[in-house]
Design a protein around this motif. Structure first.
Motif, PDB file in Angstrom:
ATOM      1  N   UNK A 114       1.145  -1.796   0.335  1.00 23.51           N
ATOM      2  CA  UNK A 114      -0.114   0.155   0.004  1.00 23.51           C
ATOM      3  C   UNK A 114       0.516   1.542   0.643  1.00 23.51           C
ATOM      4  N   UNK A 115       2.098   0.982  -0.495  1.00 28.53           N
ATOM      5  CA  UNK A 115       2.697   2.080  -0.956  1.00 28.53           C
ATOM      6  C   UNK A 115       2.861   2.967   0.734  1.00 28.53           C
ATOM      7  N   UNK A 116       3.790   2.628   1.833  1.00 21.96           N
ATOM      8  CA  UNK A 116       2.461   3.204   3.197  1.00 21.96           C
ATOM      9  C   UNK A 116       4.599   4.815   3.014  1.00 21.96           C
ATOM     10  N   UNK A 117       4.300   5.515   3.994  1.00 22.70           N
ATOM     11  CA  UNK A 117       4.555   6.444   4.134  1.00 22.70           C
ATOM     12  C   UNK A 117       6.487   5.838   4.861  1.00 22.70           C
ATOM     13  N   UNK A 118       5.867   5.585   6.383  1.00 19.84           N
ATOM     14  CA  UNK A 118       6.715   5.322   7.394  1.00 19.84           C
ATOM     15  C   UNK A 118       6.722   6.549   8.184  1.00 19.84           C
ATOM     16  N   UNK A 119       8.726   6.479   8.472  1.00 18.42           N
ATOM     17  CA  UNK A 119       8.393   7.720   9.049  1.00 18.42           C
ATOM     18  C   UNK A 119       9.586   8.757   8.819  1.00 18.42           C
ATOM     19  N   UNK A 120       8.270   9.767   8.466  1.00 17.95           N
ATOM     20  CA  UNK A 120       9.514  11.369   7.496  1.00 17.95           C
ATOM     21  C   UNK A 120      10.520  11.736   8.409  1.00 17.95           C
ATOM     22  N   UNK A 121      11.018  10.953   9.627  1.00 18.43           N
ATOM     23  CA  UNK A 121      12.628  11.109  10.382  1.00 18.43           C
ATOM     24  C   UNK A 121      13.393  10.943  10.014  1.00 18.43           C
ATOM     25  N   UNK A 122      13.077   9.202   9.258  1.00 13.40           N
ATOM     26  CA  UNK A 122      14.145   8.613   8.452  1.00 13.40           C
ATOM     27  C   UNK A 122      14.548   8.783   6.933  1.00 13.40           C
TER      28      UNK A 122
END
Ligand code: HEC
Length: 426
Positions: A114-122
């Motif tokens: 589902x093309x997740x963003x994850x943690x923008x800090x990564x």
């Protein structure tokens, strides 16, 4: 294979990384942590704001809507454009931008999840792109621009057209670096510049010898040290242009920039662009609804080092292999493009430690496959015969090679140096 067994050995020795790896495999793949670094390395030089690529793949917001298309193109090895069969012939290229199998699988898993963003800090720190207007090769010594302003219609099919420019030099000069820039990169898919020399030897194509190519994401070439190519005074340049329409009338002029060696300096290694065609008379017969193999041969009369390989076919081109028929009658595959795509003119540049070193008398053998069936998505018309011709609806079978000829002493030295390096690496 080697990488896999190497990491297995390592894991047996160090139990901790094995556990960490297993956890890693279960961890969801995210854009910020896993996909963005791949896009940075392999996609963003082309896919960032202001280029002619259809979209930017820099931020999550920009990339997300393209996830399905990204997976499809990447799995088919359409993107990034690198159409070599990676299992055949020489494996090391200076300009290799292809994805590894693990990278492809990471992208596919990300899309499937589902093309997740994850943690923008990564997110890795963003790359800085130089302005498209800069010359990457440095301050040029000579600019040659197409003679006429080109006007592209707002709507309609792609347009392939030859344009011309004149080299104004008082004397011949040795090229150190070259770079091509269209004034309007948004409408230019590619530009290939050919040199039509004033006193070209017999057998040289009247349409010139290839000098340099441009497509989005390509920022010039600089020859290796002490290596150069001659630009003759009085040369006419032919710019083979591929334009696309973008909804409004557009203009373009294309410029090629040269940096030269200082006057009087002659580089030791002199690059020539050598075309191998299906000589003698460009007999190319491609009947309707058929897949055809054609062969071409070229006997090297001098010792040669081959620095780069660039297949050239037109819309029906599907594959091309180049092999060397050696003096002992063995053959060695040098390179093979198995998913040729006429829209991309890619020069595959061999890494310095694997450039083929071929003694005089070696025969270069080119094998081309043309697909004139409806299964070829680029085929303009599978119901007609096609033959040799310069128009893009005609076809061609040609390899451009960057060749440096070596005298016997230089050749012997190069071969010995190569052997010593290989022995040291074992
Ligand atoms: C050398 C420049 C270049 C590189 C590198 C590149 N692309 Fe492209 N890409 C293009 C251009 C130009 C197009 C549009 C024309 C075409 O398809 O040939 C395109 C088209 C696409 C499309 C289709 C868009 C549509 O309109 O449907 C996708 C998806 C894509 N690229 C994804 C990627 C991904 C993912 C990467 C990296 C893994 C990548 N590209 C690397 C230049 C590039």
């Amino acid at each position: 294979m080697m990488a896999r067994s190497a990491s297995l050995c390592l894991s047996l020795v160090l139990a901790v990384p094995l556990v960490a790896q297993a956890q890693d495999a279960n961890r969801p793949v995210t854009f910020s942590k896993d996909v963005a670094p791949i896009f940075q390395r392999a996609c963003q030089t082309c896919h960032h704001a202001g280029t002619s690529a259809p979209m930017s793949l820099v931020t999550y917001q920009e990339a997300r809507p393209w996830a399905r298309a990204v997976k499809q193109r990447v799995v088919l090895r359409d993107m990034p454009p690198w159409h070599l069969d990676k299992t055949a012939g020489i494996r090391k290229y200076k300009n290799d931008r292809s994805l590894s199998d693990p990278e492809i699988s990471t992208i596919a898993r990300w899309v499937d999840a589902g093309a997740p963003e994850g943690n923008p800090a990564d997110m890795p720190p963003p790359l800085n792109f130089s302005r498209e207007s800069e010359w990457f090769i440095g301050e040029p010594d000579l600019l040659v621009t197409t003679n006429q302003d080109f006007v592209m219609y707002p709507n309609g099919p792609d347009w392939w057209i030859d344009q011309f420019g004149e080299v104004k030099l008082d004397e011949d000069r040795w090229i150190k670096a070259m770079e091509i820039k269209p004034s309007n990169p948004k409408i230019v898919h590619h530009a290939v510049v050919y040199a039509i020399e004033p006193d070209a030897p017999d057998g040289t194509p009247v349409s010139g010898v290839m000098l340099h190519e441009y497509a989005v994401g390509k920022y010039g070439d600089i020859f290796s040290e002490n290596t150069g190519r001659l630009l003759k005074k009085g040369t006419r340049l032919r710019y083979d242009m591929h334009y696309f329409a973008m909804g409004s009338e557009q203009h373009n002029r294309t410029t090629i920039a040269f940096k030269f060696y200082p006057k009087g300096v002659v580089p030791k290694y002199q690059v020539r662009s050598v075309p191998i065609r299906n000589i003698p008379n460009d007999d190319l017969e491609i009947p309707p609804n058929s897949v055809v193999r054609t062969d071409g041969y070229y006997r090297l009369t001098r010792n040669a080092r081959i620095d780069a390989f660039q297949p050239h076919m037109h819309m029906r081109g599907r594959a091309m292999t180049l092999e060397a028929i050696n003096l002992d009658n063995t053959t060695t595959v040098l390179s093979s493009v198995d998913r040729f795509n006429f829209n991309w003119h890619i020069n595959y540049i061999y890494a310095d430690d694997v450039t083929p070193l071929l003694p005089a008398g070696t025969v270069l053998h080119m094998i081309g496959i043309h697909d004139n069936t409806a299964a070829n998505p680029r085929n303009p018309d599978p119901s007609v015969w096609a033959g040799f011709g310069e128009r893009s609806v005609d076809d061609m079978l040609q390899v451009w090679l960057n060749i440096v000829y070596l005298d016997d002493a230089e050749f012997k030295h190069a071969v010995e140096e190569r052997k010593a390096k290989q022995a040291a690496a074992k």
